[in-house]
Scaffold this active site. Structure first.
Site, PDB file in Angstrom:
ATOM      1  N   GLU A  88       0.847  -1.184   0.000  1.00  0.00           N
ATOM      2  CA  GLU A  88       0.000   0.000   0.000  1.00  0.00           C
ATOM      3  C   GLU A  88       0.888   1.242   0.000  1.00  0.00           C
ATOM      4  O   GLU A  88       1.977   1.239   0.577  1.00  0.00           O
ATOM      5  CB  GLU A  88      -0.910   0.009   1.242  1.00  0.00           C
ATOM      6  CG  GLU A  88      -1.917  -1.122   1.243  1.00  0.00           C
ATOM      7  CD  GLU A  88      -3.043  -0.943   2.265  1.00  0.00           C
ATOM      8  OE1 GLU A  88      -3.184   0.148   2.845  1.00  0.00           O
ATOM      9  OE2 GLU A  88      -3.788  -1.918   2.464  1.00  0.00           O
TER      10      GLU A  88
ATOM     11  N   HIS B 211      -4.521   6.907   0.092  1.00  0.00           N
ATOM     12  CA  HIS B 211      -3.805   5.634   0.183  1.00  0.00           C
ATOM     13  C   HIS B 211      -4.364   4.654  -0.815  1.00  0.00           C
ATOM     14  O   HIS B 211      -5.429   4.875  -1.397  1.00  0.00           O
ATOM     15  CB  HIS B 211      -3.800   5.075   1.608  1.00  0.00           C
ATOM     16  CG  HIS B 211      -5.078   4.410   2.038  1.00  0.00           C
ATOM     17  ND1 HIS B 211      -6.145   5.094   2.520  1.00  0.00           N
ATOM     18  CD2 HIS B 211      -5.427   3.095   2.081  1.00  0.00           C
ATOM     19  CE1 HIS B 211      -7.115   4.255   2.855  1.00  0.00           C
ATOM     20  NE2 HIS B 211      -6.715   3.017   2.586  1.00  0.00           N
TER      21      HIS B 211
ATOM     22  N   HIS C 147      -5.313   0.606  -2.157  1.00  0.00           N
ATOM     23  CA  HIS C 147      -5.637  -0.805  -1.899  1.00  0.00           C
ATOM     24  C   HIS C 147      -5.200  -1.569  -3.145  1.00  0.00           C
ATOM     25  O   HIS C 147      -5.891  -1.549  -4.148  1.00  0.00           O
ATOM     26  CB  HIS C 147      -7.149  -0.988  -1.672  1.00  0.00           C
ATOM     27  CG  HIS C 147      -7.605  -0.616  -0.299  1.00  0.00           C
ATOM     28  ND1 HIS C 147      -8.911  -0.751   0.118  1.00  0.00           N
ATOM     29  CD2 HIS C 147      -6.919  -0.129   0.767  1.00  0.00           C
ATOM     30  CE1 HIS C 147      -9.016  -0.347   1.389  1.00  0.00           C
ATOM     31  NE2 HIS C 147      -7.814   0.036   1.801  1.00  0.00           N
TER      32      HIS C 147
ATOM     33  N   ASP D 251      -9.210   1.178   8.067  1.00  0.00           N
ATOM     34  CA  ASP D 251      -9.193   2.581   7.612  1.00  0.00           C
ATOM     35  C   ASP D 251     -10.140   3.426   8.458  1.00  0.00           C
ATOM     36  O   ASP D 251      -9.799   4.545   8.874  1.00  0.00           O
ATOM     37  CB  ASP D 251      -9.646   2.667   6.149  1.00  0.00           C
ATOM     38  CG  ASP D 251      -8.656   2.025   5.195  1.00  0.00           C
ATOM     39  OD1 ASP D 251      -7.470   1.925   5.558  1.00  0.00           O
ATOM     40  OD2 ASP D 251      -9.067   1.632   4.083  1.00  0.00           O
TER      41      ASP D 251
END
Ligand SMILES: [Zn+2]
Lengths: 372, 138
Positions: B25, B78, B80, B91
């Protein structure tokens, strides 16, 4: 010495919207203490119950995080800038590798991400890494059951290889628990295997069972079967039981309160009346089918789906390829789970698997519950 | 549904960052003014298990102060690498440290190593309430 403290947006409700406050302090500890006194609620945002700074709170002096300096003892001088910034973190439930590996589960209603999570967090104890334990362990490992304890004291023998598929020819002579752990890791390196190279007996059964959510019994002798039954019941654990004999297999799930093995067979048969384990033959694939069904029932228990084999004994005849189900009921007279139990602690029965069978008793063995 | 906009080049930069970092990630900061993402700051992922975790490196997190000094609202992004661009339970758990901040998420689940379709979505998270924003790439 006055220093300027930067208050992050999430904390500004506490400071009346102020982004910066001036505080006199000689070190970080004093500064935080002053902040905590001045703004009620600040302490909970900064510290845990034990009083340590939350792991997810970063405190900077100028541009260095205090864990790279001297922690809360970091000294301050006039004009320093102190900043408090909560961490920014998160993450997916699964790694990309796990998503690929378990994709057929993740797509399935009834499992899905939350079910897969349950499997990965589950702890299952397998008694025996033999004929039943082998397929059960492999399927549980493949399904992603996170922690598997395996109890076995034996070493791998050539005669095991015909049905005990955790072990390969090269494994002959190795401890079964070691060979099992290697095979499981080769199949799914995410699984934690806890190897217990021991004979299950009254001295260790409670201690072993306690650490697991479910117990899957693949033992091939009466002492262990009674011990597993009693220990699982007394600890309130669900026992997934299986047995085979020559061409027949059986599976059931004993959940405390819904009957147990002693409801069917209150006490072991007399020594000498059962066939020697070494001599009793068994068709190669049969334990694969029964052990796989045990694994399936275990997974259903973990996921909480379907109709478990609780209160039902499934009988399988490999030759006629017929399944029958017998209803099991809790026996009020049961010495373990009945209304007035007489067995409240564990009993070590004599190891009589392996005792020679007198010919005149050979007939009786058909009436004896299947083992192996 | 409220809207948020991002330039094509910034959107591409987030996706490229995610692709370069996969299968780990990746994460970073965004600065927002008047409903528009106008600054992008890639950060290092300090998590010891970056395959399914991220934590913006504390050395990069001070960007928060600069963004604010410049009058920007602070947000984050961010990736995935293998699942949908929707906040996971983890999250949501950590978003409680920054309630209401813009959370931009990129998913590479259908990206097929850059030959497929990356997904980009924006959210605001308050407690366990996840609000998706309409993301306009322009
Ligand atoms: Zn009983």
């Amino acid at each position: 010495m006055s220093v300027t403290v930067y208050i992050p947006t999430p904390f500004r409700a506490l400071t009346g919207g102020q982004a910066r406050v001036e505080i006199d302090a000689i070190n970080v500890s004093g500064l935080l203490g002053d902040l905590e006194t001045r703004y009620p609620g600040m302490r909970d945002r900064l510290r845990d119950d034990a009083g340590s700074l939350h792991k997810f709170i970063n405190v900077y002096v100028n541009s260095d995080e205090i864990s790279d300096l001297e922690g809360e003892a970091t000294s301050l001088k006039g004009g320093d800038d102190v900043s408090i910034i909560p961490a920014v973190a998160g993450g997916d439930i699964f790694t990309p590798g796990q998503i690929q590996r378990y994709s057929r589960h993740l797509l399935l209603d009834g499992v899905g991400p939350s079910g897969q999570r349950k499997l990965m967090e589950a702890r299952v104890l397998l008694i025996g890494a033999g004929g039943l334990g082998s397929p059960a362990a492999l399927y549980l490992a493949a399904a992603g059951v996170g922690t598997m304890g395996i109890v076995d004291f034996d070493t791998v023998d050539f005669s095991n290889l015909q049905r005990q598929i955790l072990h390969f020819t090269d494994d002959v002579g190795k401890l079964k628990v070691e060979s099992a752990a290697e095979t499981i890791h080769a199949m799914n390196p995410n699984i934690k295997v806890e190897a217990h190279n021991a004979i299950l007996d009254s001295s260790n059964a409670f201690e072993l069972f306690e650490k697991y959510d479910y117990v899957l019994n693949g033992v091939d002798n009466f002492p262990a079967r009674y011990l597993a039954n009693d220990a699982a019941y007394l600890l309130g654990k669900t026992l997934i039981d299986g047995g085979i004999n020559q061409f027949e297999g059986q599976v059931t799930v004993y959940k405390p309160g819904h009957g147990c093995y002693r409801c069917l067979f209150p006490a072991p048969p007399p020594p000498g009346s059962v066939p020697s384990c070494a001599e009793a033959g068994v068709l190669g694939v049969l334990p694969g089918i029964v052990g796989s069904m045990q694994a399936l029932e275990t997974i259903k228990q973990i996921l909480g789906i379907g109709e478990p084999l609780i209160g039902r004994l499934l009988l399988f005849d490999a030759l006629s390829m017929e399944f029958r189900t017998l209803k099991l009921r809790r026996d009020k007279q049961c010495p373990v789970c009945g209304d007035n139990p007489t067995i409240t602690e564990l009993i070590d029965y004599h190891e009589f698997c392996g005792a020679p069978i007198p010919h005149e008793l050979a007939e009786q063995r058909d009436r004896v519950p299947a083992t192996h | 549904m409220s809207t948020i906009s991002i330039s094509r080049s910034d959107a591409d930069a987030v996706i490229e960052h995610a692709r370069k970092g996969a299968p780990d990630e990746v994460c970073g900061l965004v600065g927002v003014r008047d409903g528009r993402i106008c600054r992008l700051t890639p950060a290092r992922n300090a998590s010891p298990t970056p395959r399914n975790r991220f934590e913006i490196d504390s050395r990069d997190l001070v960007q928060v102060i600069r963004d604010e000094r410049d009058g920007l609202d602070v947000g984050f992004y961010h990736s995935h690498p293998a699942s949908r661009a929707y906040p996971s339970a983890t999250d949501i758990h950590f978003a409680a440290l920054w309630p209401g901040a813009l959370q931009l998420m990129v998913s590479l689940r259908n990206d097929r190593g850059g030959k497929g379709v990356p997904e980009l979505h924006a959210y605001r998270i308050n407690g366990d309430r996840v609000e998706e924003l309409r993301l306009i790439v322009e």
